[in-house]
Scaffold this motif. Structure first.
Motif, PDB file in Angstrom:
ATOM      1  N   ALA A 262     -17.456 -10.968 -13.722  1.00  0.00           N
ATOM      2  CA  ALA A 262     -17.323 -12.479 -14.809  1.00  0.00           C
ATOM      3  C   ALA A 262     -17.727 -12.700 -16.477  1.00  0.00           C
ATOM      4  O   ALA A 262     -18.197 -11.730 -16.623  1.00  0.00           O
ATOM      5  CB  ALA A 262     -18.253 -13.689 -14.095  1.00  0.00           C
ATOM      6  N   GLY A 263     -17.275 -13.732 -16.845  1.00  0.00           N
ATOM      7  CA  GLY A 263     -16.756 -12.862 -18.113  1.00  0.00           C
ATOM      8  C   GLY A 263     -19.024 -13.388 -19.046  1.00  0.00           C
ATOM      9  O   GLY A 263     -19.738 -13.964 -18.162  1.00  0.00           O
ATOM     10  N   PRO A 264     -19.259 -13.274 -19.901  1.00  0.00           N
ATOM     11  CA  PRO A 264     -20.501 -12.914 -20.269  1.00  0.00           C
ATOM     12  C   PRO A 264     -21.184 -14.901 -20.245  1.00  0.00           C
ATOM     13  O   PRO A 264     -22.112 -14.874 -19.947  1.00  0.00           O
ATOM     14  CB  PRO A 264     -20.540 -13.031 -22.103  1.00  0.00           C
ATOM     15  N   LEU A 265     -19.973 -15.496 -20.793  1.00  0.00           N
ATOM     16  CA  LEU A 265     -20.895 -16.748 -20.961  1.00  0.00           C
ATOM     17  C   LEU A 265     -20.818 -17.673 -19.562  1.00  0.00           C
ATOM     18  O   LEU A 265     -21.303 -18.234 -19.343  1.00  0.00           O
ATOM     19  CB  LEU A 265     -19.703 -17.872 -21.153  1.00  0.00           C
TER      20      LEU A 265
ATOM     21  N   SER B  88     -17.118 -20.478 -11.333  1.00  0.00           N
ATOM     22  CA  SER B  88     -15.704 -20.201 -10.931  1.00  0.00           C
ATOM     23  C   SER B  88     -15.157 -19.443 -11.994  1.00  0.00           C
ATOM     24  O   SER B  88     -14.170 -19.840 -12.565  1.00  0.00           O
ATOM     25  CB  SER B  88     -15.365 -20.864  -9.755  1.00  0.00           C
ATOM     26  N   PRO B  89     -15.204 -18.223 -12.038  1.00  0.00           N
ATOM     27  CA  PRO B  89     -14.589 -17.314 -13.389  1.00  0.00           C
ATOM     28  C   PRO B  89     -13.471 -17.368 -12.208  1.00  0.00           C
ATOM     29  O   PRO B  89     -12.718 -16.866 -11.701  1.00  0.00           O
ATOM     30  CB  PRO B  89     -15.047 -15.491 -13.501  1.00  0.00           C
TER      31      PRO B  89
ATOM     32  N   GLY C  66     -21.872 -11.576  -5.123  1.00  0.00           N
ATOM     33  CA  GLY C  66     -21.448 -11.588  -6.644  1.00  0.00           C
ATOM     34  C   GLY C  66     -19.803 -12.373  -6.810  1.00  0.00           C
ATOM     35  O   GLY C  66     -19.144 -13.002  -6.117  1.00  0.00           O
ATOM     36  N   PHE C  67     -20.578 -12.086  -7.944  1.00  0.00           N
ATOM     37  CA  PHE C  67     -18.795 -13.251  -8.354  1.00  0.00           C
ATOM     38  C   PHE C  67     -17.567 -12.596  -8.022  1.00  0.00           C
ATOM     39  O   PHE C  67     -17.289 -11.577  -7.836  1.00  0.00           O
ATOM     40  CB  PHE C  67     -19.090 -13.319  -9.952  1.00  0.00           C
ATOM     41  N   LYS C  68     -16.474 -13.612  -7.492  1.00  0.00           N
ATOM     42  CA  LYS C  68     -14.908 -13.224  -7.768  1.00  0.00           C
ATOM     43  C   LYS C  68     -14.180 -14.029  -8.231  1.00  0.00           C
ATOM     44  O   LYS C  68     -14.029 -15.541  -7.955  1.00  0.00           O
ATOM     45  CB  LYS C  68     -15.272 -12.900  -6.031  1.00  0.00           C
TER      46      LYS C  68
ATOM     47  N   SER D  42     -12.999 -17.126 -18.784  1.00  0.00           N
ATOM     48  CA  SER D  42     -12.537 -18.820 -18.398  1.00  0.00           C
ATOM     49  C   SER D  42     -12.311 -19.281 -17.402  1.00  0.00           C
ATOM     50  O   SER D  42     -13.258 -18.155 -16.725  1.00  0.00           O
ATOM     51  CB  SER D  42     -10.907 -19.465 -18.444  1.00  0.00           C
ATOM     52  N   PHE D  43     -13.374 -20.541 -16.831  1.00  0.00           N
ATOM     53  CA  PHE D  43     -14.310 -20.716 -15.581  1.00  0.00           C
ATOM     54  C   PHE D  43     -14.054 -22.413 -15.248  1.00  0.00           C
ATOM     55  O   PHE D  43     -13.775 -22.869 -16.144  1.00  0.00           O
ATOM     56  CB  PHE D  43     -15.573 -20.277 -15.763  1.00  0.00           C
ATOM     57  N   GLY D  44     -13.684 -22.611 -14.302  1.00  0.00           N
ATOM     58  CA  GLY D  44     -14.166 -23.367 -13.772  1.00  0.00           C
ATOM     59  C   GLY D  44     -15.534 -24.287 -13.087  1.00  0.00           C
ATOM     60  O   GLY D  44     -16.280 -22.895 -13.077  1.00  0.00           O
TER      61      GLY D  44
END
Length: 416
Positions: free
Chosen positions: A385-388, A360-361, A216-218, A350-352
Motif C-alpha cells: 500500500a502507498g504511504p498515504l 483499498s490500494p 495486511g493490505f492486498k 491510488s486507492f478506493g
C-alpha cells in the motif's frame, strides 16, 4: 423498582403524546371547510421501543472464521410506517424472516434503500459508532428519492443504540473487528403498480465482521470500463438504493474473468470523447499525483449527483485538508489524465475508500486492452500500500476505536 417506575412513567408520557397526535389527526380529518390541513403523522419515538429477547441464542463463530455478511446477531430492530398513522412503535425482536405479501412493491419496483455502518468496542469496553449521523442523513436522502417518508435520524439512532446493547455480546472486542450494521428501508405496500408506498418497513440487522485485510493490505487491479455506466446526470447515483447495486454484478464478473479485482466506472462524454472517472466497485476512487503545475494533489470526483457521498470519502478529504501537506481537489477528471500521469511518472498512488475496507490500494488499471501500473510506494518495492493509504487507514481505524480523538467522529453509545 424506582428505575422501573421511571421507565414506565416515561413510556406512559410518550404514549400520551402519541395519543394527542392521534386526536389531532382525527380533528383535522373531520373538520370541514376549505381550511382543512393534512394530518401530522407520528414520528419515530425511541421511548416507545419494546424489546423481545430471543429464547434461542445462536452459537457465535470464532473471530478467525468470520466472513463478511454471512452471520447475523440474535436480534433486529424493526419500525413500520403506514400512511394513515405514521411511524409505529419501534421493536427489537429475535432475528428472523419477515412475513411479506408477494405483491409488496419492493419486490417489483426496487423500492428499497440501505446503509452500511459499524459498531466497535474500545479499550475501555465501550460501544462506539463512527459518524453515524451521516448515515442517517444519507438514508433520509435515499428515502426522499424513493418518495418514502422521512424519519427522525436521532430517534432511529437511539433505537439502534438499544439494539446494540441487547446484542452487545455480538460486537467483537478485538482491534480490527467490528459489528457491521445494515439499516434498511423497504416498501411493504401490497400493490402491483408504480405508485407511492403506503406501507414501509425500516429495520436494522447486525453482522460480526473481521478485518477486510486480515493478513495486511492486498492491492487490487481495476478494469476501467467504457462499456457500462453506473450513474448519470439527473439519476440517483448519489443515493444508496438497491437498484444502483444489482446491475453492477454482471460487469464485476466480467472484470473478474479478465483477471481484474474490481471495475472502475467511467462516464463517457459524447461531445468530447473523454471518459470521466467516477467510482470503483462500491467505493469512492482517489488518486495522488503531481499535477501538470508540479503540485502534489489528491483528486477525487465531485459530488455532482452521480457520486455517492461516502462517509469514508468525506473523512479522507477532511483529514487531508487538515493535514495541509498537499492540494486536495474535487473536480471532474478523465481517464486520459490518469494515463498521462502514469506515463509521465507523475502518479504517486491510488486507492478506493469505503466502509468495509476503509481504503483499498490500487496497483494496476486496465483500459482499452492496455494495463497501466500504479505505484504503491516508490521507496519500498515490497510495499502492499502507498504511504498515504496506509496513514489514512491507521488514522481512521484509531479514530473509530477511540484511540485517537478527532472532531467527535467516534460516538460512545451510552449504557447507563
Amino acid at each position: 423498582q424506582v428505575s422501573l417506575v421511571k421507565i414506565m412513567l416515561k413510556r406512559v408520557s410518550s404514549r400520551v403524546s402519541h395519543l394527542k397526535l392521534s386526536v389531532n389527526h382525527s380533528i383535522r380529518c373531520q373538520s370541514g371547510g376549505t381550511q382543512q390541513v393534512p394530518p401530522k403523522l407520528n414520528e419515530i419515538n425511541s421511548n416507545l421501543l419494546r424489546i423481545e429477547q430471543t429464547k434461542t441464542p445462536k452459537t457465535k463463530s470464532p473471530y478467525n472464521q468470520l466472513q463478511f455478511g454471512k452471520e447475523f446477531s440474535d436480534h433486529l430492530l424493526e419500525i413500520d410506517w403506514s400512511n394513515d398513522y405514521g411511524w409505529h412503535d419501534p421493536l427489537v425482536k429475535p432475528y428472523g424472516a419477515f412475513e411479506m405479501d408477494p405483491a409488496a412493491s419492493c419486490l417489483h419496483y426496487a423500492l428499497e434503500a440501505f446503509e452500511g455502518m459499524k459498531a466497535y468496542i474500545d479499550d475501555n469496553d465501550r460501544i462506539r459508532l463512527f459518524r453515524p449521523e451521516m448515515n442517517m442523513q444519507r438514508l433520509n436522502s435515499s428515502c426522499e428519492s424513493l418518495f418514502f417518508p422521512s424519519f427522525d435520524g436521532d430517534e432511529f439512532l437511539q433505537c439502534i443504540h438499544e439494539l446494540l446493547k441487547v446484542d452487545r455480546s455480538w460486537i467483537p472486542n478485538q482491534y480490527g473487528y467490528s459489528l457491521y450494521l445494515r439499516p434498511t428501508i423497504i416498501s411493504t405496500y401490497p400493490f402491483i403498480g408504480v405508485a407511492a408506498a403506503q406501507n414501509v418497513k425500516l429495520y436494522c440487522i447486525c453482522s460480526p465482521v473481521g478485518p477486510y485485510y486480515p493478513e495486511g493490505f492486498k492491492p487490487v487491479s481495476l478494469l476501467a470500463s467504457d462499456k457500462y455506466v453506473r450513474a448519470w446526470p439527473g439519476g440517483v447515483g448519489n443515493k444508496k438504493l438497491g437498484s444502483n447495486y444489482g446491475p453492477t454484478i454482471k460487469p464485476q464478473h466480467e472484470a473478474a474473468k479478465l483477471g481484474y479485482s474490481q471495475i472502475m466506472w467511467l462516464f463517457p462524454d459524447n461531445k468530447t470523447g473523454e471518459d470521466y472517472v467516477s467510482e470503483v466497485g462500491t467505493m469512492n476512487q482517489f488518486f495522488l499525483w503531481k499535477n501538470k503545475s508540479g503540485e502534489e494533489e489528491l483528486i477525487t470526483a465531485p459530488l455532482d449527483g452521480t457520486i455517492l457521498p461516502g462517509v469514508t470519502r468525506d473523512s479522507v478529504l477532511t483529514l487531508c485538508k487538515d493535514w495541509n501537506r498537499f492540494k486536495v481537489t474535487e473536480r471532474p477528471f478523465t481517464m486520459n489524465e490518469v494515463i498521462e500521469a502514469v506515463e509521465e511518472g507523475r502518479m504517486i498512488e491510488s486507492f478506493g475508500a469505503g466502509t468495509a475496507a476503509i481504503v483499498s490500494p490500487v496497483n494496476k488499471i486496465g483500459f482499452k486492452g492496455k494495463d497501466y501500473d500504479i505505484p504503491l510506494d516508490k521507496n519500498d518495492p515490497h510495499a502492499t500500500a502507498g504511504p498515504l493509504a496506509t496513514e489514512l487507514f491507521n488514522t481512521i481505524l484509531d479514530i473509530q476505536y477511540g484511540k485517537k480523538e478527532y472532531k467527535n467522529w467516534s460516538i460512545i453509545v451510552p449504557e447507563k
